[in-house]
Write a protein that holds these residues in place. Structure first.
Motif, PDB file in Angstrom:
ATOM      1  N   UNK A 253      48.916  45.548  44.210  1.00 23.67           N
ATOM      2  CA  UNK A 253      48.002  45.980  43.386  1.00 23.67           C
ATOM      3  C   UNK A 253      46.422  45.479  43.111  1.00 23.67           C
ATOM      4  N   UNK A 254      45.731  46.090  43.494  1.00 24.00           N
ATOM      5  CA  UNK A 254      44.092  45.704  43.460  1.00 24.00           C
ATOM      6  C   UNK A 254      43.255  46.829  42.788  1.00 24.00           C
ATOM      7  N   UNK A 255      42.172  45.925  42.250  1.00 26.25           N
ATOM      8  CA  UNK A 255      41.131  46.895  41.984  1.00 26.25           C
ATOM      9  C   UNK A 255      39.864  46.123  42.186  1.00 26.25           C
ATOM     10  N   UNK A 256      38.681  46.645  41.694  1.00 29.05           N
ATOM     11  CA  UNK A 256      37.402  45.671  41.719  1.00 29.05           C
ATOM     12  C   UNK A 256      36.574  45.906  40.546  1.00 29.05           C
ATOM     13  N   UNK A 257      35.802  44.890  39.956  1.00 27.87           N
ATOM     14  CA  UNK A 257      34.742  45.334  39.150  1.00 27.87           C
ATOM     15  C   UNK A 257      33.875  46.401  39.480  1.00 27.87           C
ATOM     16  N   UNK A 258      33.428  47.285  38.478  1.00 26.15           N
ATOM     17  CA  UNK A 258      32.849  48.344  38.894  1.00 26.15           C
ATOM     18  C   UNK A 258      31.626  48.056  39.761  1.00 26.15           C
ATOM     19  N   UNK A 259      31.286  48.879  40.697  1.00 31.01           N
ATOM     20  CA  UNK A 259      29.979  48.685  41.448  1.00 31.01           C
ATOM     21  C   UNK A 259      28.890  49.164  40.681  1.00 31.01           C
TER      22      UNK A 259
ATOM     23  N   UNK B 299      34.651  53.930  46.410  1.00 31.17           N
ATOM     24  CA  UNK B 299      33.617  53.817  45.476  1.00 31.17           C
ATOM     25  C   UNK B 299      34.215  53.046  44.201  1.00 31.17           C
ATOM     26  N   UNK B 300      35.448  53.145  43.854  1.00 32.12           N
ATOM     27  CA  UNK B 300      36.084  52.569  42.734  1.00 32.12           C
ATOM     28  C   UNK B 300      37.574  52.246  42.888  1.00 32.12           C
ATOM     29  N   UNK B 301      37.905  51.226  43.578  1.00 30.78           N
ATOM     30  CA  UNK B 301      39.160  50.755  43.660  1.00 30.78           C
ATOM     31  C   UNK B 301      39.904  50.763  42.111  1.00 30.78           C
ATOM     32  N   UNK B 302      40.885  51.004  42.022  1.00 28.50           N
ATOM     33  CA  UNK B 302      41.490  51.100  40.860  1.00 28.50           C
ATOM     34  C   UNK B 302      43.040  50.900  40.659  1.00 28.50           C
ATOM     35  N   UNK B 303      43.301  50.219  39.775  1.00 27.31           N
ATOM     36  CA  UNK B 303      44.773  50.345  39.610  1.00 27.31           C
ATOM     37  C   UNK B 303      45.388  51.695  39.251  1.00 27.31           C
ATOM     38  N   UNK B 304      46.835  51.761  39.341  1.00 30.69           N
ATOM     39  CA  UNK B 304      47.337  53.206  39.225  1.00 30.69           C
ATOM     40  C   UNK B 304      47.672  53.628  37.840  1.00 30.69           C
ATOM     41  N   UNK B 305      47.642  52.755  36.672  1.00 27.73           N
ATOM     42  CA  UNK B 305      48.104  53.093  35.628  1.00 27.73           C
ATOM     43  C   UNK B 305      47.576  54.107  34.710  1.00 27.73           C
TER      44      UNK B 305
ATOM     45  N   UNK C  89      56.549  47.960  38.860  1.00 26.58           N
ATOM     46  CA  UNK C  89      55.537  46.590  39.099  1.00 26.58           C
ATOM     47  C   UNK C  89      56.115  45.230  38.809  1.00 26.58           C
ATOM     48  N   UNK C  90      55.882  44.609  39.856  1.00 28.08           N
ATOM     49  CA  UNK C  90      56.452  43.177  39.726  1.00 28.08           C
ATOM     50  C   UNK C  90      55.602  41.975  39.749  1.00 28.08           C
ATOM     51  N   UNK C  91      55.475  41.237  38.909  1.00 26.15           N
ATOM     52  CA  UNK C  91      54.561  40.102  38.783  1.00 26.15           C
ATOM     53  C   UNK C  91      54.867  39.101  39.839  1.00 26.15           C
ATOM     54  N   UNK C  92      53.766  38.618  40.585  1.00 27.77           N
ATOM     55  CA  UNK C  92      53.978  37.678  41.520  1.00 27.77           C
ATOM     56  C   UNK C  92      52.478  37.452  42.113  1.00 27.77           C
ATOM     57  N   UNK C  93      52.570  35.905  42.759  1.00 29.99           N
ATOM     58  CA  UNK C  93      51.239  35.482  43.158  1.00 29.99           C
ATOM     59  C   UNK C  93      50.795  36.496  44.265  1.00 29.99           C
ATOM     60  N   UNK C  94      49.550  36.294  44.502  1.00 29.22           N
ATOM     61  CA  UNK C  94      48.870  37.397  45.481  1.00 29.22           C
ATOM     62  C   UNK C  94      49.460  37.020  47.100  1.00 29.22           C
ATOM     63  N   UNK C  95      49.999  38.150  47.625  1.00 29.61           N
ATOM     64  CA  UNK C  95      50.429  37.941  49.063  1.00 29.61           C
ATOM     65  C   UNK C  95      49.029  37.887  50.067  1.00 29.61           C
ATOM     66  N   UNK C  96      49.655  37.754  51.261  1.00 30.58           N
ATOM     67  CA  UNK C  96      48.668  37.804  52.379  1.00 30.58           C
ATOM     68  C   UNK C  96      48.600  39.147  52.975  1.00 30.58           C
TER      69      UNK C  96
ATOM     70  N   UNK D  63      42.850  41.023  43.150  1.00 23.30           N
ATOM     71  CA  UNK D  63      44.218  41.083  42.646  1.00 23.30           C
ATOM     72  C   UNK D  63      44.761  41.264  41.520  1.00 23.30           C
ATOM     73  N   UNK D  64      45.599  42.219  41.132  1.00 27.70           N
ATOM     74  CA  UNK D  64      45.944  42.342  39.864  1.00 27.70           C
ATOM     75  C   UNK D  64      47.025  41.575  39.143  1.00 27.70           C
ATOM     76  N   UNK D  65      47.676  40.599  39.926  1.00 35.54           N
ATOM     77  CA  UNK D  65      48.723  39.792  39.566  1.00 35.54           C
ATOM     78  C   UNK D  65      50.204  40.392  39.665  1.00 35.54           C
ATOM     79  N   UNK D  66      50.336  41.444  40.172  1.00 35.13           N
ATOM     80  CA  UNK D  66      51.492  42.200  40.576  1.00 35.13           C
ATOM     81  C   UNK D  66      51.348  43.098  41.899  1.00 35.13           C
ATOM     82  N   UNK D  67      52.555  43.289  42.386  1.00 34.22           N
ATOM     83  CA  UNK D  67      52.777  44.438  43.418  1.00 34.22           C
ATOM     84  C   UNK D  67      53.577  45.478  42.554  1.00 34.22           C
TER      85      UNK D  67
END
Length: 424
Positions: free
Chosen positions: A293-299, A314-320, A241-248, A181-185
């Motif tokens: 907004x999620x990503x992952x460490x590179x596989x 193959x590579x979940x990424x944030x949109x920036x 983009x809004x900083x907030x805790x991870x939602x469920x 989780x990125x820390x924001x939605x």
């Protein structure tokens, strides 16, 4: 003819279908939605880089179709919003930005209509796959026909996972994998102003953002930022983009339908942060939605035997860095080139070269997008103080904020000239 089964009929899957057909493969795409998008506001906006434009045009019967359904993005501009005075001041500007702005549904429709008939099996829910007979180089896929409830089996020589960042196929090989989780939605919306071009809202936003129709605007405020640009057919695309805790996260989606109370609260917060012209656009947008907004460490690996990952699988990424769609299109093109080069008898060699080409590029881009998102959101990054747009200088900001500083921004070869691993 060798047969590929692609799971997922979004832009990654449909792009892979084009590339593999060109490589001489028989292709089937399994897509759980029951029909193609038809004139609906499905999805949101996206930006296509020059290489993606070139690749897409090679798949279309008439290359100009892409330009007819997109708008130019020739300017990349970051500006600072003073939330108290409600004014915006330019910070960085790149006038050699050669992207095109597309609406997701428009691009999807363009790619879908250019495919041969019967390539996509709509309303087919992927269930499972088996490579038990892989000594013969085949993979058996099970899917449910949603209209009848019938479970069917399809045998292919290659399984392509284009099933998104929550990929169930990837989970088979990486059972402990979790998204980060990125820390924001992100609140997202598209305002269709085709029937009210002369309204006060539209005339106001065009005065406040004079380069709409050719500029990718980033508004930066304290601890938040907003992306804003125009799409074809009189549409305005915005992302906040809004900083907030991870939602469920419930179910297999990182998009959330929102209540009227949530939208009302969002409108009230927008009043506090953004200039009035942008707030009016946000408030007049029907059916805004919320992305987590999620990503992952590179596989370390993106294929196993004759199963391969493409796109967000193959590579979940944030949109920036506007990477997700562009990486998916390039994944497809490179995979097609590798399969064509090695032939159907050497699928594993093809996938080895695909992985060798794509992993270094996508890994750097994912990590750069992660950093850029954290900088713009005022979050902690290892090597700098949290970004404060009010004290930012244009010179310092150019290095960090401009899109063209993304790794491999303009120099991604379809196939790397370097020799590939000797294990092939």
């Amino acid at each position: 003819m060798a047969k590929a089964v692609i799971v997922g009929g979004s832009i990654a899957g449909i792009s892979t279908a084009h590339a593999l057909i060109l490589a001489g493969w028989d292709v089937l795409v399994l897509e759980k939605t029951t029909s193609p998008p038809s004139g609906t506001p499905t999805g949101a906006g996206l930006g296509l880089n020059p290489l993606s434009q070139q690749i897409i045009q090679s798949w279309l019967p008439h290359p100009q179709l892409l330009h007819n359904t997109t708008l130019p993005l020739t300017i990349d501009q970051n500006q600072v919003t003073d939330s108290e005075k409600k004014i915006s001041l330019p910070l960085t500007r790149d006038e050699s930005f050669n992207f095109r702005a597309a609406h997701w549904a428009d691009l999807h429709g363009l790619l879908y209509k250019a495919l041969p008939p019967n390539v996509i099996l709509w309303g087919h829910l992927f269930l499972s796959f088996d490579t038990a007979n892989n000594d013969k180089g085949s993979v058996i896929i099970k899917a449910k026909v949603l209209k009848t409830g019938e479970v069917i089996e399809i045998v292919g020589d290659l399984l392509v996972a284009a099933d998104g960042c929550l990929s169930s196929i990837r989970q088979r090989y990486l059972p402990d994998f979790k998204l980060r989780y990125s820390g924001y939605c992100a609140w997202r919306g598209v305002l269709d102003f085709s029937k009210n071009e002369d309204s006060e809202t539209i005339m106001g936003i065009q005065r406040a953002y004079p380069d709409l129709g050719k500029c990718l605007y980033f508004d930066l405020a304290s601890g938040t930022h907003c992306v804003f640009y125009e799409l074809q057919n009189k549409k305005l695309n915005w992302i906040w983009y809004v900083n907030q805790p991870e939602p469920e996260v419930k179910g297999a989606s990182v998009t959330m339908k929102v209540s009227s109370d949530m939208i009302q609260n969002m409108h009230e917060e927008a009043d506090k942060v953004w200039i009035p012209e942008l707030v009016k656009v946000i408030k007049e947008t029907k059916d805004p939605f919320l992305n987590f907004i999620y990503d992952s460490d590179p596989l370390e690996k993106i294929f196993w035997d004759n199963v391969v990952l493409v796109g967000d699988a193959a590579h979940p990424t944030t949109p920036h860095c506007l990477r997700s769609t562009n990486m998916s299109i390039l994944d497809a093109a490179v995979l097609g080139k590798c399969l064509e080069k090695w032939g159907a008898e050497k699928v594993e060699s093809s996938l080895e070269e695909y992985q060798f080409n794509r992993l270094p590029v996508t890994s750097e881009q994912v990590l750069h997008a992660r950093r850029l998102g954290r900088v713009k959101q005022g979050l902690v990054v290892p090597d700098r103080e949290p970004f404060d747009p009010k004290s930012a200088t244009p010179e310092d900001s150019k290095e960090e904020l401009l899109q063209r500083n993304t790794p491999f921004f303009n120099d991604v070869p379809l196939l790397a000239p370097a020799s590939i691993p000797t294990s092939i």
